[in-house]
Design a protein around this motif. Structure first.
Motif, PDB file in Angstrom:
ATOM      1  N   LEU A  17      -9.928   3.136  17.406  1.00 42.97           N
ATOM      2  CA  LEU A  17      -8.908   2.841  16.652  1.00 42.97           C
ATOM      3  C   LEU A  17      -7.767   3.057  17.971  1.00 42.97           C
ATOM      4  CD1 LEU A  17      -6.826   2.147  14.411  1.00 42.97           C
ATOM      5  CD2 LEU A  17      -6.603   4.508  14.016  1.00 42.97           C
ATOM      6  N   GLU A  20      -7.827   0.189  20.251  1.00 47.62           N
ATOM      7  CA  GLU A  20      -7.415  -0.924  19.548  1.00 47.62           C
ATOM      8  C   GLU A  20      -5.870  -1.174  19.583  1.00 47.62           C
ATOM      9  OE1 GLU A  20      -9.339  -3.420  18.364  1.00 47.62           O
ATOM     10  OE2 GLU A  20      -7.571  -4.787  17.851  1.00 47.62           O
ATOM     11  N   LEU A  21      -5.325  -0.167  19.824  1.00 51.92           N
ATOM     12  CA  LEU A  21      -3.780   0.107  19.852  1.00 51.92           C
ATOM     13  C   LEU A  21      -3.335   0.397  21.241  1.00 51.92           C
ATOM     14  CD1 LEU A  21      -3.399   2.745  16.936  1.00 51.92           C
ATOM     15  CD2 LEU A  21      -2.795   0.329  16.889  1.00 51.92           C
ATOM     16  N   LEU A  53      -1.055  12.409  15.024  1.00 52.76           N
ATOM     17  CA  LEU A  53      -0.568  11.510  13.966  1.00 52.76           C
ATOM     18  C   LEU A  53      -0.233   9.991  14.604  1.00 52.76           C
ATOM     19  CD1 LEU A  53       2.376  13.374  12.804  1.00 52.76           C
ATOM     20  CD2 LEU A  53       0.543  13.177  11.431  1.00 52.76           C
ATOM     21  N   ILE A  54      -0.727   9.019  13.868  1.00 53.50           N
ATOM     22  CA  ILE A  54      -0.448   7.514  14.303  1.00 53.50           C
ATOM     23  C   ILE A  54       0.534   7.057  13.302  1.00 53.50           C
ATOM     24  CG2 ILE A  54      -1.408   5.609  15.336  1.00 53.50           C
ATOM     25  CD1 ILE A  54      -3.955   6.920  15.462  1.00 53.50           C
ATOM     26  N   LEU A  55       1.775   6.730  13.633  1.00 52.76           N
ATOM     27  CA  LEU A  55       2.735   6.294  12.719  1.00 52.76           C
ATOM     28  C   LEU A  55       3.144   4.911  13.247  1.00 52.76           C
ATOM     29  CD1 LEU A  55       4.755   9.682  12.535  1.00 52.76           C
ATOM     30  CD2 LEU A  55       2.795   8.713  10.900  1.00 52.76           C
ATOM     31  N   PRO A  56       3.698   4.233  11.959  1.00 51.43           N
ATOM     32  CA  PRO A  56       4.365   2.721  12.370  1.00 51.43           C
ATOM     33  C   PRO A  56       5.438   2.776  13.354  1.00 51.43           C
ATOM     34  CG  PRO A  56       3.899   3.187  10.029  1.00 51.43           C
ATOM     35  CD  PRO A  56       3.614   4.407  10.716  1.00 51.43           C
ATOM     36  N   SER A  58       5.542   0.305  16.553  1.00 44.73           N
ATOM     37  CA  SER A  58       4.655   0.216  17.911  1.00 44.73           C
ATOM     38  C   SER A  58       3.772   1.226  18.055  1.00 44.73           C
ATOM     39  CB  SER A  58       5.610   0.120  18.876  1.00 44.73           C
ATOM     40  OG  SER A  58       6.690  -0.937  19.013  1.00 44.73           O
ATOM     41  N   ALA A  59       3.021   1.707  16.825  1.00 39.89           N
ATOM     42  CA  ALA A  59       1.869   2.394  16.911  1.00 39.89           C
ATOM     43  C   ALA A  59       2.156   3.789  17.811  1.00 39.89           C
ATOM     44  CB  ALA A  59       0.676   1.899  17.405  1.00 39.89           C
ATOM     45  N   PHE A  76      13.121   6.392  13.343  1.00 37.72           N
ATOM     46  CA  PHE A  76      12.550   5.198  12.835  1.00 37.72           C
ATOM     47  C   PHE A  76      12.711   4.932  11.514  1.00 37.72           C
ATOM     48  CE2 PHE A  76      10.054   6.099  16.627  1.00 37.72           C
ATOM     49  CZ  PHE A  76      10.116   4.995  17.515  1.00 37.72           C
TER      50      PHE A  76
END
Lengths: 80, 227
Positions: A17, A20-21, A53-56, A58-59, A76
């Motif tokens: 993941l 991919e980011l 943590l992966i947060l919205p 721009s990832a 954000f």
């Protein structure tokens, strides 16, 4: 918004993941595109694979702690 | 057995979250970028902050406090309260807060955690101030927490503390000062507040007390002078 627990995600899936980011990972830390450990910009500390943590937005990859989450929400906006 | 088309659809939906194949990972990444999901470590820690949007206290603060750092510290204070009983998490958050915002930032978070701002806010609301004035008064207190909020300990020299606080008020003329004492220090907080009031003019004293703490609010008397 759906919240997915990274605790339940296999390590290789986390790494896939992140790739991919546009990130990477070694055994311990999340890495940037150049292979350097990325830092949580709010606490100025490297982000560990086992506590991220992966947060919205721009990832954004952050360390899992309330101070970083509070700063993220101020920057954000609230998550829906 | 080969699945029917209906079974494949159902499997696709169910596995949308759990499918860690290359295609599954691509779908998860796409949903993240569309703000449709987020990846967290554990729900409790995350929601200690993220769920504040449903908290009436945060709804109030976000309406009146516009300074970004103060807003973060208020969120941290509410999170500290939520984490009470989880000592390791509390210590970790206090450590991060002090490292980034200094002792002053930790005081702001502690004030919010302990609910010590309640008396001040109640008094401001009773004065029917404008939203802008109320916000400014709140931000002034929080931005100067090291000068305008006095945490009283149980083992202080009373006279020295009274002189120090009254001198500060007579020099800086703040709109408000809070004097807070918990448990064994409640009586000292009362002695300091009353001692200070004997040495200053033009201020009113209000007291708010529960089983654990006492908060004394010394606030500038804004009522018009009588001729």
């Amino acid at each position: 918004m759906e919240l997915i627990s990274l605790k339940d995600m296999p390590n290789d899936a986390k790494v896939a993941l992140l790739k991919e980011l546009g990130y990477g990972a070694d055994d311990v830390y999340v890495l940037d595109g150049q292979g350097m450990p990325i830092k949580d910009k709010y606490i100025d500390a490297p982000v560990r694979l086992e506590n991220m943590l992966i947060l919205p937005g721009s990832a954004i990859v952050l360390d899992n702690n309330p101070l970083s989450i509070a700063n993220y929400l101020e920057e954000f906006g609230e998550l829906p | 057995m080969t699945p029917t088309p209906d079974e494949e659809v159902i499997a696709g939906v169910t596995k949308g979250v759990l499918d860690y194949s290359a295609e599954g990972i691509k779908r998860l990444a796409a949903r993240l970028l569309h703000r449709d999901l987020a990846f967290i470590e554990d729900r409790d820690s995350f929601e200690a902050v993220a769920d504040q949007k449903r908290h009436p206290e945060w709804s109030f603060f976000k309406e009146y406090v516009k300074d970004r750092d103060l807003r973060v510290l208020i969120r941290i204070g509410l999170a500290l309260r939520k984490l009470e009983g989880r000592e390791a998490d509390l210590q970790s958050l206090r450590k991060h807060t002090r490292h980034k915002y200094g002792l002053k930032g930790l005081y702001v978070a502690q004030l919010v955690q302990d609910g010590d701002l309640g008396p001040f806010i109640t008094t401001l609301l009773s004065k029917e101030m404008s939203k802008a004035d109320l916000g400014a008064a709140l931000e002034q207190l929080l931005s100067n927490v090291e000068k305008y909020v006095i945490f009283i300990q149980g083992d202080i020299q009373l006279e020295r503390k009274i002189l120090s606080v009254s001198g500060r008020i007579n020099t800086l003329l703040p709109s408000a000062i809070l004097i807070c004492g918990s448990r064994g220090a409640k009586r000292n907080a009362e002695k300091v507040a009353k001692g200070v009031m004997r040495r200053i003019d033009g201020y009113e004293l209000s007291k708010y007390e529960d089983k654990v703490k006492a908060v004394y609010l010394i606030m500038k008397d804004e009522s018009p002078d009588e001729d």
